[in-house]
Design an enzyme around this catalytic site. Structure first.
Site, mmCIF file in Angstrom:
data_model
loop_
_atom_site.group_PDB
_atom_site.id
_atom_site.type_symbol
_atom_site.label_atom_id
_atom_site.label_comp_id
_atom_site.label_asym_id
_atom_site.label_seq_id
_atom_site.Cartn_x
_atom_site.Cartn_y
_atom_site.Cartn_z
ATOM 1 N N ARG A 59 33.845 32.557 19.647
ATOM 2 C CA ARG A 59 33.785 32.640 18.182
ATOM 3 C C ARG A 59 34.808 33.675 17.720
ATOM 4 O O ARG A 59 35.353 34.427 18.523
ATOM 5 C CB ARG A 59 32.384 33.057 17.735
ATOM 6 C CG ARG A 59 31.302 32.058 18.061
ATOM 7 C CD ARG A 59 29.923 32.663 17.861
ATOM 8 N NE ARG A 59 29.725 33.130 16.499
ATOM 9 C CZ ARG A 59 28.807 34.023 16.122
ATOM 10 N NH1 ARG A 59 28.012 34.569 17.041
ATOM 11 N NH2 ARG A 59 28.680 34.381 14.872
ATOM 12 N N LYS A 116 22.078 35.727 24.111
ATOM 13 C CA LYS A 116 20.909 35.374 23.298
ATOM 14 C C LYS A 116 21.168 34.168 22.393
ATOM 15 O O LYS A 116 20.227 33.585 21.864
ATOM 16 C CB LYS A 116 20.447 36.574 22.467
ATOM 17 C CG LYS A 116 21.402 37.023 21.378
ATOM 18 C CD LYS A 116 20.800 38.195 20.610
ATOM 19 C CE LYS A 116 21.712 38.660 19.478
ATOM 20 N NZ LYS A 116 21.105 39.766 18.709
ATOM 21 N N ASP A 117 22.445 33.781 22.216
ATOM 22 C CA ASP A 117 22.769 32.604 21.409
ATOM 23 C C ASP A 117 22.645 31.304 22.185
ATOM 24 O O ASP A 117 22.622 30.223 21.594
ATOM 25 C CB ASP A 117 24.196 32.708 20.852
ATOM 26 C CG ASP A 117 24.345 33.791 19.799
ATOM 27 O OD1 ASP A 117 23.322 34.163 19.182
ATOM 28 O OD2 ASP A 117 25.477 34.261 19.596
ATOM 29 N N THR A 128 30.072 42.368 8.306
ATOM 30 C CA THR A 128 29.645 41.751 7.050
ATOM 31 C C THR A 128 28.259 42.219 6.652
ATOM 32 O O THR A 128 27.998 42.559 5.485
ATOM 33 C CB THR A 128 29.653 40.212 7.171
ATOM 34 O OG1 THR A 128 30.982 39.766 7.416
ATOM 35 C CG2 THR A 128 29.132 39.552 5.897
ATOM 36 N N ARG A 129 27.343 42.246 7.613
ATOM 37 C CA ARG A 129 25.985 42.687 7.304
ATOM 38 C C ARG A 129 25.955 44.168 6.909
ATOM 39 O O ARG A 129 25.210 44.561 6.011
ATOM 40 C CB ARG A 129 25.061 42.427 8.491
ATOM 41 C CG ARG A 129 24.494 41.018 8.492
ATOM 42 C CD ARG A 129 23.543 40.776 9.630
ATOM 43 N NE ARG A 129 24.249 40.529 10.881
ATOM 44 C CZ ARG A 129 23.646 40.323 12.040
ATOM 45 N NH1 ARG A 129 22.317 40.369 12.120
ATOM 46 N NH2 ARG A 129 24.351 40.078 13.132
ATOM 47 N N CYS A 168 15.214 30.253 17.077
ATOM 48 C CA CYS A 168 15.337 31.114 15.903
ATOM 49 C C CYS A 168 14.177 30.949 14.936
ATOM 50 O O CYS A 168 13.954 31.788 14.074
ATOM 51 C CB CYS A 168 16.643 30.801 15.165
ATOM 52 S SG CYS A 168 18.135 31.135 16.116
ATOM 53 N N ARG A 172 22.463 37.847 6.424
ATOM 54 C CA ARG A 172 23.205 37.062 7.399
ATOM 55 C C ARG A 172 24.649 37.544 7.462
ATOM 56 O O ARG A 172 25.136 38.245 6.589
ATOM 57 C CB ARG A 172 23.214 35.574 6.993
ATOM 58 C CG ARG A 172 21.932 34.804 7.255
ATOM 59 C CD ARG A 172 21.741 34.437 8.713
ATOM 60 N NE ARG A 172 22.951 33.981 9.368
ATOM 61 C CZ ARG A 172 23.492 32.763 9.248
ATOM 62 N NH1 ARG A 172 22.901 31.852 8.496
ATOM 63 N NH2 ARG A 172 24.590 32.452 9.900
ATOM 64 N N GLY A 173 25.349 37.094 8.506
ATOM 65 C CA GLY A 173 26.759 37.427 8.665
ATOM 66 C C GLY A 173 27.007 38.170 9.965
ATOM 67 O O GLY A 173 26.073 38.550 10.670
ATOM 68 N N ASN A 174 28.288 38.363 10.308
ATOM 69 C CA ASN A 174 28.604 39.133 11.501
ATOM 70 C C ASN A 174 28.306 40.604 11.249
ATOM 71 O O ASN A 174 27.931 40.995 10.137
ATOM 72 C CB ASN A 174 30.053 38.896 11.945
ATOM 73 C CG ASN A 174 31.060 39.260 10.871
ATOM 74 O OD1 ASN A 174 30.916 40.262 10.182
ATOM 75 N ND2 ASN A 174 32.107 38.456 10.736
ATOM 76 N N VAL A 175 28.469 41.427 12.259
ATOM 77 C CA VAL A 175 28.047 42.833 12.156
ATOM 78 C C VAL A 175 28.722 43.563 10.988
ATOM 79 O O VAL A 175 28.027 44.161 10.149
ATOM 80 C CB VAL A 175 28.275 43.571 13.495
ATOM 81 C CG1 VAL A 175 28.012 45.068 13.335
ATOM 82 C CG2 VAL A 175 27.370 42.997 14.578
ATOM 83 N N SER A 206 16.366 38.249 11.375
ATOM 84 C CA SER A 206 15.606 37.838 12.558
ATOM 85 C C SER A 206 14.107 37.787 12.273
ATOM 86 O O SER A 206 13.499 38.787 11.871
ATOM 87 C CB SER A 206 15.875 38.837 13.698
ATOM 88 O OG SER A 206 14.893 38.746 14.697
ATOM 89 N N LEU A 207 13.494 36.628 12.522
ATOM 90 C CA LEU A 207 12.048 36.509 12.380
ATOM 91 C C LEU A 207 11.320 37.347 13.421
ATOM 92 O O LEU A 207 10.227 37.851 13.176
ATOM 93 C CB LEU A 207 11.624 35.040 12.512
ATOM 94 C CG LEU A 207 12.145 34.071 11.443
ATOM 95 C CD1 LEU A 207 11.616 32.675 11.704
ATOM 96 C CD2 LEU A 207 11.764 34.536 10.044
ATOM 97 N N ARG A 208 11.930 37.492 14.596
ATOM 98 C CA ARG A 208 11.338 38.327 15.657
ATOM 99 C C ARG A 208 11.235 39.776 15.196
ATOM 100 O O ARG A 208 10.186 40.426 15.366
ATOM 101 C CB ARG A 208 12.216 38.242 16.920
ATOM 102 C CG ARG A 208 11.868 39.249 18.009
ATOM 103 C CD ARG A 208 12.930 39.264 19.099
ATOM 104 N NE ARG A 208 14.252 39.589 18.599
ATOM 105 C CZ ARG A 208 14.698 40.820 18.362
ATOM 106 N NH1 ARG A 208 13.907 41.859 18.570
ATOM 107 N NH2 ARG A 208 15.921 41.017 17.910
ATOM 108 N N ARG A 209 12.307 40.302 14.612
ATOM 109 C CA ARG A 209 12.278 41.681 14.115
ATOM 110 C C ARG A 209 11.288 41.810 12.961
ATOM 111 O O ARG A 209 10.526 42.776 12.885
ATOM 112 C CB ARG A 209 13.675 42.104 13.669
ATOM 113 C CG ARG A 209 14.661 42.246 14.818
ATOM 114 C CD ARG A 209 16.071 42.504 14.330
ATOM 115 N NE ARG A 209 17.003 42.585 15.455
ATOM 116 C CZ ARG A 209 18.246 42.116 15.450
ATOM 117 N NH1 ARG A 209 18.719 41.523 14.355
ATOM 118 N NH2 ARG A 209 19.023 42.220 16.514
ATOM 119 N N LYS A 210 11.295 40.834 12.075
ATOM 120 C CA LYS A 210 10.392 40.868 10.926
ATOM 121 C C LYS A 210 8.937 40.901 11.373
ATOM 122 O O LYS A 210 8.144 41.706 10.876
ATOM 123 C CB LYS A 210 10.643 39.642 10.036
ATOM 124 C CG LYS A 210 9.710 39.546 8.838
ATOM 125 C CD LYS A 210 10.001 38.294 8.022
ATOM 126 C CE LYS A 210 9.047 38.186 6.832
ATOM 127 N NZ LYS A 210 9.315 36.955 6.023
#
Length: 315
Positions: A10, A82-83, A153-154, A241, A148-151, A128-132
């Protein structure tokens, strides 16, 4: 014999860091080889205005890269492990797993030093739903918003928002030289990471012995053993996800410890257990721990989460 290796990746800053890292590792063992990096855009990169849970979870950040690999447009693909789906597409295999960075999640905030310092009603950004799920299990009085977005961007979105904090993977921040943004390395007893978090995977064609032999030399056996257990856990749960699932395997003196969790979307219910066993049985340990959680009620919870996610996605 052909001595060129085209590496697919990517185009985000983190993905390029990982591709350059693998390129450097290969250059050290193949000094006369010609190594090239080819950037490939994926569905996950193209759709940034929807949450991951709404756009699906099958190969969002890998599909187009894997297609290029199968078509021999590239010789190997570099991914955040993880992807990757828990089963590789037919004809592909994970040829190497590089040594893992710290897999913790990281707490980022301008005004607070940790999750516990956040005020009641404080806002935390995460995609992330896992973090939430784990965050709300620990602090149900917080409000979670999607990002959302890359590091980079976030981080920019967070800085421009009125959110009190954000949670990202430490590995990505560290690899991009952004450690100064981390206020807390979130302990595992509070938040288990995503399966494979912090690890870099090198995917290759199963029948390409030239590339298989090359990348095998940069495989880290300890990391591979740990992620084998984690991915077996995830595979048995058939998670992605759209459901909150976390796991972490650690290895010491041949003994593997695996912690796993499954939670509700709102964090009101979290099933978490751990087991120890022989590292040689990593795959079986992952499946066994998943079965323990399923028997405790995680199976019904996962089905409920999927139905809720599907309803949300259809709105």
């Amino acid at each position: 014999m052909r001595n060129t290796y085209i590496i697919g990746t990517r185009g985000s800053d983190l993905a390029l860091w990982q591709a350059e890292f693998v390129k450097g590792q290969l250059k050290a063992i193949l000094p006369n080889a010609e190594l090239e990096i080819k950037i490939i855009s994926t569905t996950g990169d193209q759709i940034l205005d929807q949450s991951l849970s709404k756009i699906g979870d099958k190969g969002l950040f890998t599909g187009q890269i894997e297609a290029a690999l199968l078509n021999s447009e590239i010789d190997l693909a570099v991914h955040s492990l993880k992807d990757l789906q828990t089963e590789q597409p037919e004809g592909l295999t994970i040829g190497a797993v590089c040594s893992r960075e710290l897999p913790n999640d990281a707490f980022i905030s301008s005004n607070y030093g940790s999750i516990d310092e956040l005020p009641d009603g404080g806002t935390v950004a995460t995609g992330s739903l896992r973090r939430k799920s784990q965050l709300l299990s620990h602090r149900p009085n917080l409000r979670v918003v999607d990002i959302r977005g890359n590091v980079p961007t976030r981080l920019n979105k967070f800085d421009e928002s009125d959110a009190d904090a954000m949670i990202l993977a430490f590995a990505g921040l560290h690899r991009l030289g952004l450690d100064m943004r981390v206020k807390q390395l979130i302990p595992f007893n509070l938040m288990l990471p995503a399966v494979g978090q912090g690890a870099v995977a090198v995917e290759v064609r199963s029948d390409d012995q030239r590339v298989l032999d090359a990348v095998a030399q940069i495989d880290d056996q300890e990391t591979r053993t740990c992620i084998t257990a984690e991915r077996a856990f995830l595979r048995r749960l058939e998670g992605g996800c759209q459901v909150p699932i976390g796991a972490l395997a650690t290895l010491e003196d041949g003994l593997l410890r695996l912690d796993g969790m499954v939670g509700s979307l709102d964090g009101s219910v979290v099933y978490r257990e751990s087991i120890d066993g022989d590292a040689a049985n990593a795959d079986n340990l992952g499946s066994y721990l998943a079965n323990i959680l399923i028997e405790k009620g995680a199976g019904k919870l996962l089905e409920q989460n999927r139905r809720e996610s599907e309803l949300s996605a259809g709105q």
